[in-house]
Design a protein around this motif. Structure first.
Motif, PDB file in Angstrom:
ATOM      1  N   LEU A  15       0.805  -1.220   0.000  1.00  0.00           N
ATOM      2  CA  LEU A  15       0.000   0.000   0.000  1.00  0.00           C
ATOM      3  C   LEU A  15       0.839   1.271   0.000  1.00  0.00           C
ATOM      4  N   CYS A  16       2.088   1.185   0.432  1.00  0.00           N
ATOM      5  CA  CYS A  16       2.923   2.391   0.498  1.00  0.00           C
ATOM      6  C   CYS A  16       4.283   2.090  -0.124  1.00  0.00           C
ATOM      7  N   ARG A  18       7.068   1.584   1.035  1.00  0.00           N
ATOM      8  CA  ARG A  18       7.897   0.562   1.711  1.00  0.00           C
ATOM      9  C   ARG A  18       7.765  -0.782   1.021  1.00  0.00           C
ATOM     10  N   ARG A  19       6.544  -1.051   0.548  1.00  0.00           N
ATOM     11  CA  ARG A  19       6.235  -2.348  -0.079  1.00  0.00           C
ATOM     12  C   ARG A  19       6.850  -3.474   0.757  1.00  0.00           C
ATOM     13  N   ARG A  24      -0.674  -9.051   6.208  1.00  0.00           N
ATOM     14  CA  ARG A  24      -1.591  -8.443   7.183  1.00  0.00           C
ATOM     15  C   ARG A  24      -2.854  -9.281   7.347  1.00  0.00           C
ATOM     16  N   GLY A  30       2.923  -4.538   9.468  1.00  0.00           N
ATOM     17  CA  GLY A  30       3.978  -4.077   8.580  1.00  0.00           C
ATOM     18  C   GLY A  30       4.903  -3.089   9.259  1.00  0.00           C
ATOM     19  N   PHE A  31       5.819  -2.542   8.465  1.00  0.00           N
ATOM     20  CA  PHE A  31       6.736  -1.510   8.958  1.00  0.00           C
ATOM     21  C   PHE A  31       5.959  -0.375   9.626  1.00  0.00           C
ATOM     22  N   THR A  68       3.669   5.199   7.780  1.00  0.00           N
ATOM     23  CA  THR A  68       4.627   4.583   6.861  1.00  0.00           C
ATOM     24  C   THR A  68       5.989   5.264   6.921  1.00  0.00           C
ATOM     25  N   GLN A 115      -2.046   3.566   5.254  1.00  0.00           N
ATOM     26  CA  GLN A 115      -1.935   2.134   5.582  1.00  0.00           C
ATOM     27  C   GLN A 115      -3.300   1.478   5.811  1.00  0.00           C
TER      28      GLN A 115
HETATM   29  S1  SF4 Z   1       2.286  -2.908   5.771  1.00  0.00           S
HETATM   30 FE1  SF4 Z   1       2.436  -0.701   6.090  1.00  0.00          FE
HETATM   31  S2  SF4 Z   1       4.618  -0.247   5.693  1.00  0.00           S
HETATM   32 FE2  SF4 Z   1       4.206  -2.244   4.781  1.00  0.00          FE
HETATM   33  S3  SF4 Z   1       3.661  -1.794   2.640  1.00  0.00           S
HETATM   34 FE3  SF4 Z   1       1.761  -1.910   3.834  1.00  0.00          FE
HETATM   35  S4  SF4 Z   1       1.304   0.211   4.378  1.00  0.00           S
HETATM   36 FE4  SF4 Z   1       3.485   0.123   3.771  1.00  0.00          FE
END
Ligand code: SF4
Length: 306
Positions: A15-16, A18-19, A24, A30-31, A68, A115
């Protein structure tokens, strides 16, 4: 209101920028700290955004848990970095939006929502079906993918985005994101293409468009100048395509002192940054009084309104 809207969390999250590919769906965080259940920390009217956002009645602000970016100076760090928040359903979030509208909010202001995008879009759709008609603001640190901006199309009216850094070394040091500018630049261009030029209502409240914020940091005027060079280039290419907002409210929260920014900016530094913006033609926007650098302007985080 219908119940039991089910959002399937990503099992390989991208989603961001960072990929990080967190699973989830299986409950892995995630990060950003986000897992499989929507988490919100605060919902209340907020009066300290730009005047075209806060107006006289306040912005209906909803703070989402996690982030993120990992900015060492985050003023909202209990929410962004430490997981403060309450797990809620999509239906509950839709009710929160409608409650803020009933309180007279000029808009719904989603703070750090990236996120949780699939959950929020579902809640916005539900709330709109129940009468939500306010402009929707995406309040983001600017660290977005072009794909994410496109995915928000139809849900977001106003992008309230930071452009924090140009220097990769600085964004790595302060936000753990060496690719910050490489990601933010095309994402912001996508926001401007999507939202178009700013449009106001008769009372001067923004209805659609982009506000680009830059928070001046102590000791880093050179990078502020580089950020303003980029903003000026966009403005020269398409005059008035966004509203610049040069902010002085930096306060050394959280782990700032460990990263060499353990003081507020001086009046001299802020003046130089503002003067640079004016010299570059960024005159149609906002700047802050230095007195904005007070901790009382930071809302308390006590799960208000959730
Ligand atoms: S879990 Fe969070 S940090 Fe990782 S890709 Fe998804 S939105 Fe980005």
């Amino acid at each position: 209101m219908p119940k039991n809207i089910v959002v399937t969390p990503p099992d390989v999250c991208t989603l961001c920028p960072r990929r990080c590919k967190a699973d989830r769906a299986a409950g892995q965080c995630g990060f950003c700290g986000a897992g499989n259940t929507l988490k919100v920390a605060r919902a209340a009217l907020h009066f300290w955004e730009e005047p075209c956002i806060s107006g006289t009645k306040g912005s209906g602000t909803v703070f989402f848990s996690g982030c993120t970016l990992k900015c060492c100076f985050c003023q909202n760090y209990p929410i962004s970095a430490e997981g403060l928040g309450k797990e809620i359903t999509v239906e509950h979030l839709a009710e929160i939006f409608l409650n803020l509208q009933a309180q007279g909010a000029h808009n719904i202001n989603l703070v750090t929502p990236g996120q949780w995008r699939p959950w929020i879009i579902a809640a916005l759709d539900l709330a709109r079906a129940q009468g939500l008609h306010l402009p929707i603001v995406c309040n983001t640190g600017g660290y977005e993918t072009v794909e994410s901006v496109a995915a928000w199309r139809g849900s977001i009216d106003i992008w309230l985005a930071d452009l924090k850094y140009v220097s990769a070394a600085l964004s790595a040091e302060l936000s753990a994101a060496p690719d910050y500018f490489a990601q933010a630049r095309p994402a912001i261009e996508a926001m401007m293409a999507q939202a178009g030029h700013p449009v106001f209502d008769a009372e001067g409240i923004l209805q659609k468009g982009v506000i680009l914020r830059h928070l001046a940091l102590p000791g880093h005027m050179d990078d502020s100048f580089a950020v303003l060079d980029q903003m000026a280039a966009w403005n020269e290419a398409d005059p008035g395509c966004f509203l610049p907002s040069v902010m002085s409210q930096y306060t050394p929260f959280y782990k700032a002192a460990e990263h060499g920014i353990g003081r507020r900016i001086t009046t001299y530094e802020y003046r130089r940054v503002v003067n640079y913006a004016m010299d570059k033609g960024l005159t149609m926007g906002y700047m802050q009084q230095k007195s904005s650098a007070k901790e009382e302007y930071t809302p308390s985080f006590d799960l208000t309104g959730v």
